[in-house]
Motif scaffolding. Structure first.
Motif, PDB file in Angstrom:
ATOM      1  N   VAL A  58       0.849  -1.174   0.019  1.00 19.24           N
ATOM      2  CA  VAL A  58       0.022   0.168   0.230  1.00 19.24           C
ATOM      3  C   VAL A  58       0.944   1.096  -0.031  1.00 19.24           C
ATOM      4  N   ASP A  59       0.311   2.237  -0.496  1.00 20.82           N
ATOM      5  CA  ASP A  59       1.352   3.372  -0.985  1.00 20.82           C
ATOM      6  C   ASP A  59       0.454   4.716  -0.667  1.00 20.82           C
ATOM      7  N   PHE A  60       0.616   5.592   0.463  1.00 16.49           N
ATOM      8  CA  PHE A  60      -0.228   6.515   0.879  1.00 16.49           C
ATOM      9  C   PHE A  60       0.498   7.547   0.161  1.00 16.49           C
ATOM     10  N   ALA A  63      -2.061   9.598  -2.176  1.00 12.73           N
ATOM     11  CA  ALA A  63      -3.507  10.050  -1.530  1.00 12.73           C
ATOM     12  C   ALA A  63      -2.904  11.304  -0.561  1.00 12.73           C
ATOM     13  N   TRP A 179      -7.315   0.743   5.317  1.00 12.46           N
ATOM     14  CA  TRP A 179      -6.583   1.971   5.616  1.00 12.46           C
ATOM     15  C   TRP A 179      -7.008   3.391   5.165  1.00 12.46           C
ATOM     16  N   LEU A 181      -6.372   7.886   5.831  1.00 13.52           N
ATOM     17  CA  LEU A 181      -5.315   8.922   6.374  1.00 13.52           C
ATOM     18  C   LEU A 181      -6.208  10.136   6.908  1.00 13.52           C
ATOM     19  N   ALA A 195      -1.892   8.247   9.314  1.00 16.15           N
ATOM     20  CA  ALA A 195      -2.332   6.868   9.025  1.00 16.15           C
ATOM     21  C   ALA A 195      -3.193   5.984  10.189  1.00 16.15           C
ATOM     22  N   ASN A 231      -9.428   7.752   1.930  1.00 17.59           N
ATOM     23  CA  ASN A 231      -8.988   6.540   1.526  1.00 17.59           C
ATOM     24  C   ASN A 231      -7.838   6.466   0.844  1.00 17.59           C
ATOM     25  N   THR A 232      -7.195   5.390   0.641  1.00 12.41           N
ATOM     26  CA  THR A 232      -5.845   5.068  -0.011  1.00 12.41           C
ATOM     27  C   THR A 232      -5.913   5.818  -1.535  1.00 12.41           C
ATOM     28  N   ARG A 233      -7.031   6.120  -2.081  1.00 10.49           N
ATOM     29  CA  ARG A 233      -7.445   6.725  -3.414  1.00 10.49           C
ATOM     30  C   ARG A 233      -7.277   8.176  -3.206  1.00 10.49           C
TER      31      ARG A 233
END
Length: 463
Positions: A58-60, A63, A179, A181, A195, A231-233
């Motif tokens: 997962v890459d924050f 986002a 996940w 943020l 996060a 969200n992560t998007r």
């Protein structure tokens, strides 16, 4: 010969011991056997499921980069008059000194022309509002409207240019364990990103059960209020509102107003100037093993209907006391917070498909949501509702509105009283009460005649 016999005996005993150990520990269901039945389930050798905790899963960054440019710092400047009681007592001095108070919080830009959503408590009692963008540009803000019940407010700034803005996600699709943020300005530290995961949905922290929060373990502190939960998007799924803490700082849980409820509130404010609230017209509570046993029902999940509001959409659709609501449209319902969260995304006259159980059989009926103001009305901390037919019979009344709840210690003890007249005007129902009270000017005295819980007439003047 004797020596040979001794060696043979030792060998025989060693072999017997080895064989016995094999039988006991290894063979069939022995203690170390692979065939032994166990209460613990082990993962197979080829089990490679990834729970997504690694940075490669997962890459924050994308986002976070999108969100920080849409989150702003909100400064609330208010004034209060400070008096000197000694001067008043000895010299009759009635003046006072104006003292400025500054409050801060966060907000989220939701349109390119400068509309900003934040919490109502961030801007409450403000004389001036100032918004600072992520690039440090500062603008005066105008308050467009608020919803104190859901703690949402809508602001507007004019920058003369197009602005980055948050895209709304569907908070109904948020999953526990997902996940998220939290982006805001805690302790005046701009563009702070933390996060965490979604800990729970439809969390109710209000005794009246009208609120429904997304609960997360993303760190949220004073100043984060009004900021974004994404969200992560990078989609906005909530407005960070409060924390649960004995110290006032983050200790593990924070709460956000879901984006679907937020979106509906701000659309109402922009289109109608106020929040259009619909009601289903049922009261009750969630079922569990203890509640089901007490009520004498076999179901242990769902919303148990304890009362149906007179003339509401629920009553017109045929819902009755004892029915168990299990679904609204396609959404499962188990608690009042879930029911309230769903209805709060709708407007009066919207049609909702209600699935309910009666005597063990499932039924589905369309229910038209009624306008909340026809059945419930809030005035200066008094929550009013129409009196039921049972109340009318019990108290020998043909009109009046009931004080269902109070939001201030000042009114403590008035719960359950029946208001008969306001400013000498007969009050038949909540609609009449809201019509009379909505015309009142700020600080204008209101004369109320009511019947208390002991059946005695009382008269008050509220300011």
């Amino acid at each position: 010969m004797k020596r040979f016999s001794g060696l043979f005996l030792v060998s025989l005993l060693s072999g017997a011991t080895t064989l016995g150990a094999y039988k006991l520990f290894i063979e069939n269901d022995g203690l170390l056997s692979n065939n032994k039945k166990s209460i613990v389930t082990s993962a197979p050798a080829n089990y490679t499921k990834n729970v997504g905790l690694g940075a490669e899963a997962v890459d924050f960054t994308a986002a976070a980069d999108n969100a920080v440019h849409t989150v702003v710092h909100v400064k609330n400047l208010s004034y209060r008059t400070v008096t000197n009681p000694m001067l008043e007592y000895f010299y009759g001095y009635k003046g006072g000194q104006q003292q400025a108070q500054v409050g801060t919080g966060s907000g989220v830009i939701i349109s390119e022309d400068g509309y900003i959503v934040t919490n109502n408590h961030v801007i409450q009692d403000a004389s001036e509002l100032e918004v600072t963008l992520n690039n440090s540009d500062t603008y005066k803000a105008k308050l467009i409207g608020t919803d104190s019940k859901m703690d949402i407010a809508l602001l507007k700034i004019d920058t003369g240019k197009k602005m980055p803005y948050a895209v709304f996600g569907d908070s109904d699709n948020v999953k526990v364990g997902e996940w998220v943020l939290a982006v805001g300005n805690p302790y005046n530290l701009t563009s702070t990103v933390t996060a965490g995961i979604v800990s729970a949905k439809a969390r109710n922290l209000d005794q009246r059960g009208i609120q429904s929060f997304i609960q997360t373990d993303a760190a949220v502190n004073p100043g984060n209020s009004g900021g974004a939960l994404v969200n992560t998007r990078g989609e906005l799924i909530g407005i960070n509102t409060m924390i649960s803490s004995m110290t006032g700082s983050y200790v593990g849980y924070s709460f956000a107003v879901p984006s679907n409820i937020t979106r509906k509130i701000i659309e109402d404010i922009m289109e109608y100037g106020n929040v259009q609230r619909g009601i289903l017209g049922v009261q009750g509570g969630e079922l569990n093993s203890a509640a089901s046993k007490e009520l004498g029902v076999s179901e242990t999940k769902g919303f148990y209907v304890n009362d149906v509001t007179e003339d509401s959409g629920a009553q017109k659709a045929g819902l009755k006391k004892g029915d168990i609501i299990i679904k609204l449209d396609n959404q499962n319902i188990a608690t009042y917070a879930e029911l309230s969260a769903f209805v709060n995304t709708k407007r009066p006259d919207d049609i909702v498909k209600v699935t309910y159980l009666r005597n063990g059989k499932a039924f589905e009926v369309p229910v038209k949501l009624s306008k909340n103001e026809f059945f419930s009305y809030d005035y200066n901390g008094l929550q009013l509702e129409n009196i039921s037919s049972d109340d009318k019979k019990r108290m020998n009344l043909s009109y009046g509105v009931k004080i269902k709840d109070v939001a201030s210690e000042y009114y403590r003890g008035l719960e359950g009283s029946i208001i008969l007249k306001i400013d000498d005007i007969k009050i038949e129902d909540v609609k009449k009460a809201s019509s009379v009270l909505s015309r009142k000017q700020q600080n204008e005295p209101t004369k109320i005649e009511m019947l208390n819980r002991n059946g005695q007439i009382e008269r008050y003047i509220f300011r």
